[in-house]
Each structure stands twice: as structure tokens, then as C-alpha cells.
Design an enzyme around this catalytic site. Structure first.
Site, short mmCIF file in Angstrom:
data_model
loop_
_atom_site.label_atom_id
_atom_site.label_comp_id
_atom_site.label_asym_id
_atom_site.label_seq_id
_atom_site.Cartn_x
_atom_site.Cartn_y
_atom_site.Cartn_z
N LYS A 1 0.83 -1.21 0.00
CA LYS A 1 0.00 0.00 0.00
C LYS A 1 0.87 1.26 0.00
CE LYS A 1 -2.38 -1.02 3.79
NZ LYS A 1 -1.80 -2.31 4.19
N ARG B 1 -9.54 0.63 9.35
CA ARG B 1 -9.12 -0.74 9.64
C ARG B 1 -10.22 -1.51 10.38
NH1 ARG B 1 -3.23 0.30 9.53
NH2 ARG B 1 -2.11 -1.66 9.58
N ARG C 1 11.47 -6.59 4.40
CA ARG C 1 11.13 -5.16 4.29
C ARG C 1 12.06 -4.33 5.17
NH1 ARG C 1 5.11 -2.62 4.65
NH2 ARG C 1 5.19 -2.91 6.89
N ARG D 1 11.43 -2.51 10.79
CA ARG D 1 10.48 -2.05 11.81
C ARG D 1 10.26 -3.14 12.85
NH1 ARG D 1 5.35 0.14 8.51
NH2 ARG D 1 4.28 -1.04 10.10
N ARG E 1 -0.29 -9.45 13.28
CA ARG E 1 -0.89 -8.39 12.45
C ARG E 1 -1.80 -9.00 11.38
NH1 ARG E 1 3.89 -4.77 10.38
NH2 ARG E 1 2.26 -3.32 9.76
P1 AMP Z 1 0.74 0.37 9.22
O1 AMP Z 1 1.94 1.21 9.03
O2 AMP Z 1 -0.46 0.87 8.48
O3 AMP Z 1 1.00 -1.10 8.97
O4 AMP Z 1 0.33 0.49 10.78
C1 AMP Z 1 1.22 0.08 11.81
C2 AMP Z 1 0.45 -0.09 13.10
O5 AMP Z 1 -0.17 1.16 13.48
C3 AMP Z 1 -0.71 -1.09 13.07
O6 AMP Z 1 -0.29 -2.42 13.26
C4 AMP Z 1 -1.59 -0.57 14.20
O7 AMP Z 1 -1.08 -0.94 15.47
C5 AMP Z 1 -1.44 0.95 14.07
N1 AMP Z 1 -2.47 1.52 13.16
C6 AMP Z 1 -2.27 2.13 11.96
N2 AMP Z 1 -3.42 2.53 11.40
C7 AMP Z 1 -4.40 2.15 12.26
C8 AMP Z 1 -5.81 2.24 12.25
N3 AMP Z 1 -6.46 2.80 11.22
N4 AMP Z 1 -6.49 1.75 13.33
C9 AMP Z 1 -5.85 1.19 14.37
N5 AMP Z 1 -4.52 1.03 14.44
C10 AMP Z 1 -3.79 1.52 13.40
#
Ligand code: AMP
Length: 213
Positions: free
Chosen positions: A13, A88, A123, A157, A168
Site C-alpha cells: 500500500k 481498519r 522489508r 520495523r 498483524r
Molecule cells: P501500518 O503502518 O499501516 O501497517 O500500521 C502500523 C500499526 O499502526 C498497526 O499495526 C496498528 O497498530 C497501528 N495503526 C495504523 N493505522 C491504524 C488504524 N487505522 N487503526 C488502528 N490502528 C492503526
């Protein structure tokens, strides 16, 4: 255009968001990136989010909605935006509607779990500017392990580590995937199958969105 980029963690994404952002001249809004920035700055919100994110769980809806609302109100979002990592959960999607935000398209990147696990182990992310790479599929073009954009040393990360990735993915299937049916029911869902080569996925994404190469 108001677009939601949908898909499991590690589906690409972020990479596709950058491409669409450049092509359509609208910003990418990533709630994950905003939360990581808050952690880096050591804000109260960052402190709350850090331990939750480390396990791969979701940050509470009200926290994420709070930061997103402010971001979408900014001037550069007036002509549209690309949401990466939001919504989400169904309540998050309902919040968008309650805010009067009308989404034009939800583009789902389809990638199987085994591929995600393989991809995420390779990654690497830039701790400085957030750019993402893959050691095999999308390595930095200038120097190994240095960000092409800002030169910082790339890192894995914490939440890309294998045990967290599995969690996740579980969270994705349970809490996030039901949104596909939700948006399909609204006639907004388009799907693209993620390809081994980033360029090939990009081509399919452009085709799905009607973006000229
Ligand atoms: P991402 O970079 O989008 O993979 O997000 C990393 C982490 O941030 C996720 O595993 C969640 O813990 C938190 N996070 C990001 N976006 C959301 C969201 N829309 N709702 C809840 N937690 C989020």
C-alpha cells in the site's frame, strides 16, 4: 479523488500510494506513519500507541480517528487524498461517513499470507522519512541499506518481525478484512492482485484507476 488503499500489512500500500500520489497530485495519508511520527516525537499519544503497535494490535479507534480528522482538514487534502491503513475497522469506516467524507474508490491489493510473511521479513524502512524498501524486490537504488530519499540508514520495523507479523495478519483477517464486503456492498471496491514485480503491480493499479503511464 478520495481513495482508500486497502489490503493486509505488507501488501504494498505504501509503495503504490506513493505512485498514485505523484500521478494524481494528492497526498497519501497513512495513519501508521502518523503514529510512528508521534512515537518518534515522544508525544503522549505516541507513548500510548507504542506498546500497542509493538504487539501488532490495533490502536483504539478514537485515538486514530482523532489524528486522522486533523490531517484531513489540512489544505493539501482539499482536492482529495489516498488513505493508507485507514479505515481498519467497520466503526472507523462509519466514522468517515459520519464526517461527511465521500470515498470515490476502495482499491484492494490482494496478496496471500505466505507472500506477506516472506515480504515482511525482507522489508526495510527509513526511520527518518518513512520510505520503504525490500532487500530483494525493491532494494535502494543508490547504496545498500541507505535510503535513496534522505540517506538515513534503513531499519527493520519492530512490528515487521515474524512473530508480530503473524499477529498483524490475524488482526487483519478478523477486524479489517470484513471492510471488503462493506465497501463491495457500496459498489466502491476494486481489486488488484499483487505481483512479484512492483512495476507489474503498479501497472495493474494504474489500469484499475485509469491513470495514464
Ligand atoms: P501500518 O503502518 O499501516 O501497517 O500500521 C502500523 C500499526 O499502526 C498497526 O499495526 C496498528 O497498530 C497501528 N495503526 C495504523 N493505522 C491504524 C488504524 N487505522 N487503526 C488502528 N490502528 C492503526
Amino acid at each position: 479523488m478520495k481513495l482508500i488503499l486497502f489490503g493486509p500489512p505488507g501488501a504494498g500500500k505504501g509503495t503504490q500510494g506513493e505512485l498514485i500520489s505523484a500521478a494524481l497530485n494528492i497526498p497519501t495519508v497513512s495513519t501508521g506513519a502518523m503514529l510512528r511520527a508521534a512515537i518518534k516525537e515522544g508525544t503522549e499519544l505516541g507513548k500510548q500507541a507504542e506498546s500497542i503497535m509493538a504487539t501488532g494490535a490495533l490502536v483504539p479507534d478514537e485515538v486514530v480517528v482523532g489524528i486522522l480528522k486533523d490531517r484531513l482538514a489540512a489544505e493539501d487534502c482539499k482536492n482529495g487524498f489516498i488513505l493508507d491503513g485507514f479505515p481498519r475497522t467497520i466503526p472507523q469506516a462509519e466514522t468517515l461517513e459520519a464526517l461527511g467524507i465521500q470515498i470515490d474508490c476502495v482499491l484492494s491489493l490482494e496478496v496471500p499470507d505466505e507472500t506477506i510473511i516472506e515480504r515482511m521479513s525482507g522489508r526495510r524502512s527509513c526511520p527518518q522519512c518513512g520510505a520503504t524498501y525490500h532487500v530483494v524486490y525493491n532494494p535502494p537504488k543508490k547504496l545498500t541499506s541507505q535510503c535513496d530519499v534522505c540517506g538515513a540508514v534503513l531499519k527493520q520495523r519492530d512490528d515487521d518481525k515474524p512473530e508480530v507479523v503473524k499477529n498483524r495478519l490475524n488482526v487483519y483477517h478478523k477486524e479489517t478484512e470484513p471492510l471488503k464486503a462493506y465497501y463491495e456492498g457500496k459498489g466502491l471496491l476494486k481489486s488488484v492482485v499483487g505481483q512479484p514485480q512492483v512495476e507489474e503491480t503498479s501497472r495493474l493499479v494504474r489500469e484499475a484507476l485509469g491513470i495514464e503511464a
